[in-house]
Design an enzyme around this catalytic site. Structure first.
Site, PDB file in Angstrom:
ATOM      1  N   SER A 111       0.830  -1.211   0.000  1.00 55.86           N
ATOM      2  CA  SER A 111       0.000   0.000   0.000  1.00 55.86           C
ATOM      3  C   SER A 111       0.862   1.259   0.000  1.00 55.86           C
ATOM      4  O   SER A 111       0.397   2.348  -0.322  1.00 55.86           O
ATOM      5  CB  SER A 111      -0.929   0.004   1.224  1.00 55.86           C
ATOM      6  N   SER A 154      -0.551  -4.929  10.260  1.00 53.39           N
ATOM      7  CA  SER A 154      -1.457  -4.965  11.417  1.00 53.39           C
ATOM      8  C   SER A 154      -2.929  -4.929  11.014  1.00 53.39           C
ATOM      9  O   SER A 154      -3.595  -3.934  11.203  1.00 53.39           O
ATOM     10  CB  SER A 154      -1.123  -3.844  12.411  1.00 53.39           C
TER      11      SER A 154
END
Lengths: 629, 302
Positions: A472, A542
């Site tokens: 990302s 995460s």
């Protein structure tokens, strides 16, 4: 009736202009609440010196109807009422400056209205004042506030005070009332050590004892207020003191000229004088005193000149030149009184920037000896100094500086403390005396904690937690941010999968329990690093809300910024920088986030960065701007 | 110099010099605003004194609205040549393209675009961290309470509620990235100080300050000098010559002349002492709205 500047057709213009040019300047401060008639007094001075213009005067007379007025039919307090209007707008006017002049002198009045922040305002106004008027309402006598003002004046070192017993008309010009107030005030003020202390009974409204002695007070033998202000000599002090020449700017137009520009802070310096340089202790002889109007034989306190020395010596901004045998102290420790001027309290152990003259150095409050109650003058123990409080402290600077006790030289003994992060002016201080090495500081006076360490680094420690899919752009943004912070002199560190999984967490696999433990350990490490004063950038996928919540809880009171790098999976997969998506699609990697394991997007991240269509550099800029580090 | 006490003009002079030197020593990219008026002339003189024998170590910036008096521009160029300072001029090119002028757009909008916005453009373009101006505290109420070193945020805005305390002559010159400082070395001077200093130092000023016969029209009670043929005349208006002078200088369509025969500095000073109207009266900008100066300052006007 008018004071000054009256010009008529008969005036000898050259003479008049010579008088204008030759006047001396007196700066004074007015203390007293609105009720004591301060506005009326200042308004009266402006009116009498013809500074009220015709158009203002007409509207003033109109406004003055229905108000308490003097013989001129004017409420003088309206002349300074701009302040009241501004207060209604919520603007704190800490000091306003007003100007008037008489035939003999020019005056600058520092007008410090407002009750709440009085200590700070008064200290600011008093720092450049030669003299202070302390107004006392004849009907009320000496009040707590009168005492507080007088103490602050002594703290800032205003040497000349006039107690103006105002509204004397309202006590029927009674000498007994005046004498009693004067006795009260002198009993309190004399121990404060003012050089001159005068008292005068006036009615600012009616003009009694303002310009001339009033027929209503035949018992008063002293000068009226304005003649007293015209006559008092406050300037003598500085030229007679030991010479101090703080170097402000090195003047180097070409290879043949090297001069040291500055203002003589005190004393006088003459051609041929031997001077010592504060930092190097090296001597040199003054060979020229240069000004654009021609060289001088000597320069006195207050003159801005450029000194040329007879030899090549190391002199730079911040050095102080003085005569040998009469040098300033040169040390890195001293005791001082500070006035705190910020909402953010002062704590021992915290590091600030200290500016004294043209010297600026990091400095730490090493011990807070006591706080002084400005109303009662009592000393109390304290662990911090709040806004408008006065305290006695010891200070250590990172390197030695040249200074004098404030009582002997205000310009080389007064300093300000500046916040190392916001650059705001937090407080002002006056040096009482230097401390020798033998009287060394007890650094045990404070605990070394996160505040102390972060102040040393000049930054606010925090954890910036990047979450988002693989590919990302988390790591790219974190890397750019780290570079930028480092370039700005900040201390930052990146924790990411590579440097943690290969070391600290190499015993962990990819089961759910292992992933939770992975995040827990990273969060604990991030907390330790932040506690050490670092800005920690954590770049981990995460994917689960619970893990990120756990990390936030571990951080406790450390600033925790969750940054969601929101990039659609198609974009991430197209980028696939490590070829991981391809392997996951091929079934080579199990439990891959976004493919066969979910990503729970944060519901309330502090910031969302849109990774599709924006270069990482743009996102890093956006984040940097948002963080305001 | 035999006396130990400085006169008030010498005191003011020395303090201003100290402030100018502090700017040169503390900032990376200072600039001095040069408006060509009498206060700017004093500021220029002080800057020459502050750094002598060096040249002024920062550039002078003139924001040209294109509507300044022609004599001002000629004077500016003569000063730059005579004293050899680095002169930067800036005009808002967007405003020129849109033909923004004080007649069609009103003084408020015109000032916003050609002065305030233009100044911001110039300061941004030069990345100046300190801009020195000639404002005085006696000029206007909002200036009476402004610091000598006046902090501006990254948008050039002034926050009067959050000024840094300024004690003694210890100036906090520290800035965060993007922030800047406006510095006012003439803060403690009065108009009379300016004139007596110009007189005693023989400082050159624009001749428009001295009375001469000049072509004017009277419009809404104000005498406007017709400085060039761009000024549209209303029906019934014919420029006629009158003996006038200017107390302040700016854009000619917005600067009122006063009838006067004062042709020398002593006469000007005498007239000023007798006239008893405020200095900014001749400036049409201030009267647009109440509290207008404070508002302009918050937006970045000097």
């Amino acid at each position: 009736m008018s004071l000054a500047n009256a010009l008529t057709a008969d005036t000898d213009l050259d003479l008049w202009l010579a008088q204008q040019t030759d006047k001396s300047l007196l700066r004074f401060l007015t203390c007293g609440s609105v009720d004591d008639g301060k506005s009326t007094l200042i308004g009266r001075l402006l009116y009498d010196s013809q500074l009220i213009l015709d158009d203002q005067l007409a509207s003033l007379k109109k406004e003055s109807r229905n108000r308490t007025t003097g013989d001129e039919g004017i409420d003088f307090s309206l002349l300074v009422d701009g302040l009241a209007a501004e207060r209604e707008q919520g603007i704190t006017i800490d000091v306003a400056y007003r100007f008037f002049s008489t035939d003999k002198r020019k005056f600058i009045v520092a007008d410090t209205p407002g009750h709440e922040q009085y200590t700070r305002n008064m200290a600011t106004g008093a720092s450049n004042a030669d003299l202070a008027l302390v107004l006392i309402d004849a009907r009320k006598g000496v009040l707590t506030q009168t005492r507080r003002h007088s103490f602050i004046l002594s703290l800032i070192g205003v040497k000349h005070v006039v107690a103006v017993i105002n509204k004397i008309d309202l006590v029927d010009y009674d000498q007994a009332v005046y004498d009693r107030i004067v006795a009260d005030y002198r009993a309190f003020a004399e121990p404060l050590g003012f050089k001159t202390l005068a008292t005068v009974p006036v009615s600012a409204l009616r003009g009694d004892n303002m310009l001339a002695q009033s027929p209503h007070t035949p018992w008063y033998q002293g000068a009226a207020l304005v003649p007293y202000l015209e006559g008092i000599d406050t300037a003598e002090d500085r030229s007679a003191q030991p010479m101090r020449f703080p170097v402000q700017w090195v003047n180097r137009p070409n290879l043949d000229f090297r001069g040291f520009s500055g203002t003589v802070a005190s004393g006088q310096v003459a051609l041929g004088d031997e001077v010592l340089i504060s930092a190097s202790r090296k001597p040199a002889v003054v060979s020229r005193i240069v000004t654009m109007d021609g060289d001088l034989d000597r320069a006195v306190a207050g003159q801005a000149v450029t000194l040329v020395l007879d030899r090549e010596v190391d002199v730079s901004r911040g050095d102080v030149l003085a005569h040998s045998g009469k040098t300033p102290e040169f040390s890195n420790q001293f005791q001082a009184r500070i006035v705190w001027m910020s909402e953010e309290s002062a704590f021992p152990g915290r590091s600030y920037l200290l500016k004294l003259g043209s010297q600026i150095v990091p400095a730490t409050i090493t011990d807070l000896k006591f706080r002084t109650n400005v109303n009662t003058l009592e000393h109390t123990a304290a662990t911090k100094v709040d806004l408008n409080e006065v305290a006695t402290v010891t200070i250590a600077t990172d390197k030695p500086i040249a200074f004098d006790p404030y009582a002997s030289n205000a310009l080389t003994g007064g300093f300000i403390l500046i916040d190392r992060i916001s650059n705001a002016t937090l407080g002002a201080g006056t040096i009482e005396f230097g401390l020798r090495r033998a009287q060394n500081l007890t650094y045990q006076a404070f605990d070394v904690n996160r505040d102390v360490r972060s102040a040393m680094k000049g930054q606010a420690p925090q954890i910036i937690w990047f979450t988002g899919l693989s590919g990302s752009g988390k790591s790219s943004v974190a890397n750019l941010l780290e570079k930028r912070l480092t370039a700005e002199g900040r201390h930052a560190y990146i924790l990411d999968g590579d440097n943690v999984r290969h070391g600290l967490n190499k015993d962990l696999g990819f089961t759910e329990a292992a992933r939770v433990e992975n995040i827990r350990r990273v969060a604990e490490v991030a907390k330790l690093m932040a506690d050490a004063g670092l800005i920690v950038l954590v770049s981990f996928i995460s994917p689960f809300v619970n893990e990120r919540r756990l990390a936030r809880e571990i951080a406790g009171d450390i600033r925790f910024v969750e940054v969601y790098v929101d990039t659609p999976i198609e974009v991430c997969e197209a980028r696939d920088p490590k070829g991981l998506y391809a392997r996951a699609r091929a079934g080579e990697i199990k439990n891959f986030t976004g493919i066969d394991s979910p990503f729970e997007a944060p519901e309330h991240p502090e910031l969302v960065l849109h990774g599709a269509g924006h270069e990482p550099a743009v996102l890093a800029d956006e984040l940097h701007g948002w963080l305001k580090i | 110099m035999t006396q130990d006490h400085l006169t008030h003009l010498r005191t003011l002079e020395a303090e201003s010099i100290e402030i100018l030197r502090e700017v040169a020593a503390s900032f990376e990219r200072p600039v001095m605003m040069y408006s060509i008026g009498k206060d700017s002339s004093v500021l220029l003189h002080l800057a020459r004194k502050a750094f002598y024998p060096s040249k002024i170590p920062f550039p002078l910036l003139h924001v040209n609205t294109t509507w300044k008096f022609r004599e001002m521009i000629a004077f500016r160029d003569r000063m730059a040549e005579e004293y050899g300072f680095d002169l930067i001029t800036h005009t808002n090119a967007d405003g020129v393209r849109d033909n923004i002028n004080p007649f069609d757009h009103g003084s408020s909008r015109y000032t916003d675009i050609m002065k305030t916005a233009a100044l911001r453009q110039a300061l941004n373009a030069g990345q100046y961290d300190a801009a020195i101006g000639g404002a005085r505290r006696d000029e206007e109420k909002s200036r009476a309470k402004e610091r000598i070193f006046s902090h501006r945020n990254a948008q050039h805005a002034w926050d009067p509620k959050n000024q840094r305390p300024e004690l003694w002559r210890v100036f906090n010159t520290r800035l965060n990235p993007g922030e800047s400082m406006r510095v006012f070395p003439l803060s403690n001077w009065t108009e009379l100080d300016i004139w007596t200093y110009i007189y005693s130092e023989g400082i050159p000023i624009v001749p428009l300050y001295f009375a001469a016969r000049r072509p004017v029209v009277e419009r809404l009670g104000t005498l406007i000098m017709v400085d060039d043929d761009r000024m549209p005349l209303l029906t019934g208006e014919t420029p006629h010559d009158e003996l006038v002078r200017f107390r302040t200088l700016g854009c000619y369509p917005l600067t009122g002349a006063m009838r006067s025969s004062a042709a020398s500095l002593p006469e000007i000073i005498m007239e000023m002492q007798a006239s008893r109207t405020s200095e900014r009266e001749g400036r049409l900008i201030d009267s647009d709205q109440v509290g207008s100066m404070e508002k302009k300052k918050q937006e970045g006007y000097f």
